[in-house]
Design a protein around this motif. Structure first.
Motif, PDB file in Angstrom:
ATOM      1  N   SER A 172       0.836  -1.202   0.000  1.00 30.78           N
ATOM      2  CA  SER A 172       0.000   0.000   0.000  1.00 30.78           C
ATOM      3  C   SER A 172       0.874   1.257   0.000  1.00 30.78           C
ATOM      4  O   SER A 172       0.568   2.244  -0.679  1.00 30.78           O
ATOM      5  CB  SER A 172      -0.929  -0.010   1.217  1.00 30.78           C
ATOM      6  OG  SER A 172      -1.725  -1.191   1.222  1.00 30.78           O
TER       7      SER A 172
ATOM      8  N   LYS B 188      -4.655   3.141   2.608  1.00 31.32           N
ATOM      9  CA  LYS B 188      -4.401   2.994   4.046  1.00 31.32           C
ATOM     10  C   LYS B 188      -3.239   2.045   4.274  1.00 31.32           C
ATOM     11  O   LYS B 188      -3.196   0.943   3.729  1.00 31.32           O
ATOM     12  CB  LYS B 188      -5.644   2.476   4.754  1.00 31.32           C
ATOM     13  CG  LYS B 188      -6.732   3.511   4.819  1.00 31.32           C
ATOM     14  CD  LYS B 188      -7.772   3.125   5.870  1.00 31.32           C
ATOM     15  CE  LYS B 188      -8.967   4.047   5.786  1.00 31.32           C
ATOM     16  NZ  LYS B 188      -9.877   3.733   4.677  1.00 31.32           N
TER      17      LYS B 188
ATOM     18  N   THR C 239      -4.670  -4.526   4.752  1.00 31.07           N
ATOM     19  CA  THR C 239      -5.473  -4.577   3.531  1.00 31.07           C
ATOM     20  C   THR C 239      -6.133  -5.948   3.443  1.00 31.07           C
ATOM     21  O   THR C 239      -5.457  -6.959   3.308  1.00 31.07           O
ATOM     22  CB  THR C 239      -4.588  -4.309   2.296  1.00 31.07           C
ATOM     23  OG1 THR C 239      -3.794  -3.149   2.539  1.00 31.07           O
ATOM     24  CG2 THR C 239      -5.423  -4.108   1.049  1.00 31.07           C
TER      25      THR C 239
ATOM     26  N   ASP D  34      -4.499  -2.901  -5.163  1.00 32.51           N
ATOM     27  CA  ASP D  34      -3.809  -3.281  -3.927  1.00 32.51           C
ATOM     28  C   ASP D  34      -4.397  -4.597  -3.423  1.00 32.51           C
ATOM     29  O   ASP D  34      -5.574  -4.657  -3.085  1.00 32.51           O
ATOM     30  CB  ASP D  34      -4.038  -2.164  -2.898  1.00 32.51           C
ATOM     31  CG  ASP D  34      -3.148  -2.288  -1.683  1.00 32.51           C
ATOM     32  OD1 ASP D  34      -2.144  -3.025  -1.732  1.00 32.51           O
ATOM     33  OD2 ASP D  34      -3.462  -1.618  -0.664  1.00 32.51           O
TER      34      ASP D  34
END
Ligand code: GTP
Ligand code: MG
Length: 194
Positions: free
Chosen positions: A37, A51, A59, A75
C-alpha cells in the motif's frame, strides 16, 4: 507519469465485486506488511490515498484505484500473516488467486519483497504461479532505506538468485523515493503495451 487524479474505485471481497473494466490494470502483491500500500501511495505521490499500517493484515479486500481515469492500480491483501485464522487465510488466497487468474485486463503484477528478509516460500510459489500463468511480473525490493548501500546490493543479488529471476529486483524506499522513476518506467511499459 503525471498523476492528475487518483481515487478508490472499488473494494472487493469477491469476484462478483470486481469492477467490470477494460482499461489496463496493474496489481501489487506480496507478504503482509512488505509495503504494498505504501508503494502505491509513493508512486502516486499521495500520502494517504491507500491505508497503510505498521500492523500486518491492514489490507483485507482487493482495492481498485482509478488513476487519471485511464488505468487502475490494484492493492491486494498480503499473505503469510500468521495471526490471521486459517479459514480467513484460505479465503484471501482464493480471492487473490481468482483475481490473478481471471482478470483479462491485468497487464502486470508487482511482486514486493522486503529487502531485509528476502523471499519466503509463499513468495516463491506466487512467482512460479505467475510464470506459469504467463503474467508479466516486476519484483520490487521494498524498504531499501533500512540497509546500507552495500548490503542492499548484496540482498538484491540474493533475491534474484532465490527467485531465479533474469533481472535484479528494483529497490524502493518510500522515505527517500529511491527507485520510483525506474518502477514507473516498467509500469508505463505495461500500460502502453497493446
Ligand atoms: P498489508 O496491507 O498488511 O498486507 O501490508 P502492506 O504490504 O500494504 O504494508 P504497508 O504499506 O501498510 O506498510 C507496512 C509498514 O511498513 C508501514 O509501517 C510502512 O510505513 C512501512 N514501510 C513501507 N514501505 C517502507 C519503506 O520503503 N521504508 C520504510 N522505512 N518503511 C516502509
Ligand atoms: Mg496494505
Amino acid at each position: 507519469m503525471k498523476i492528475k487524479s487518483a481515487g478508490l474505485l472499488e473494494s472487493a471481497a469477491g469476484a462478483n465485486q470486481f469492477p467490470d473494466l477494460v482499461m489496463p490494470e496493474i496489481a501489487f502483491a506480496g507478504r503482509s506488511n512488505v509495503g504494498k500500500s505504501t508503494l502505491i501511495n509513493s508512486l502516486l505521490t499521495r500520502k494517504k490515498l491507500v491505508k497503510t499500517s505498521s500492523t500486518p493484515g491492514k489490507t483485507r479486500l482487493i482495492n481498485f484505484f482509478l488513476i487519471n481515469e485511464i488505468f487502475c492500480l490494484v492493492d491486494l491483501p498480503g499473505y503469510g500473516f500468521a495471526k490471521v485464522p486459517a479459514e480467513m487465510r484460505e479465503s484471501w488466497r482464493k480471492l487473490i488467486e481468482t483475481y490473478l487468474s481471471r482478470r483479462d485486463n491485468l497487464r502486470g503484477v508487482v511482486l514486493i519483497i522486503d529487502i531485509r528478509h528476502g523471499p519466503t516460500t509463499q513468495d516463491r510459489q506466487l512467482k512460479n504461479w505467475l510464470d506459469f500463468h504467463q503474467r508479466p511480473m516486476l519484483v520490487v525490493a521494498s524498504k531499501s532505506d533500512k540497509l546500507s548501500r552495500g548490503k542492499c546490493a548484496s540482498k538484491l543479488q540474493k533475491i534474484k538468485k532465490d527467485l531465479e529471476l533474469t533481472h535484479l529486483p528494483l529497490p524502493h524506499s518510500s522515505l527517500n523515493k529511491e527507485g520510483r522513476g525506474q518502477i514507473w518506467k516498467a509500469l508505463d511499459g505495461w500500460l502502453t503495451s497493446a
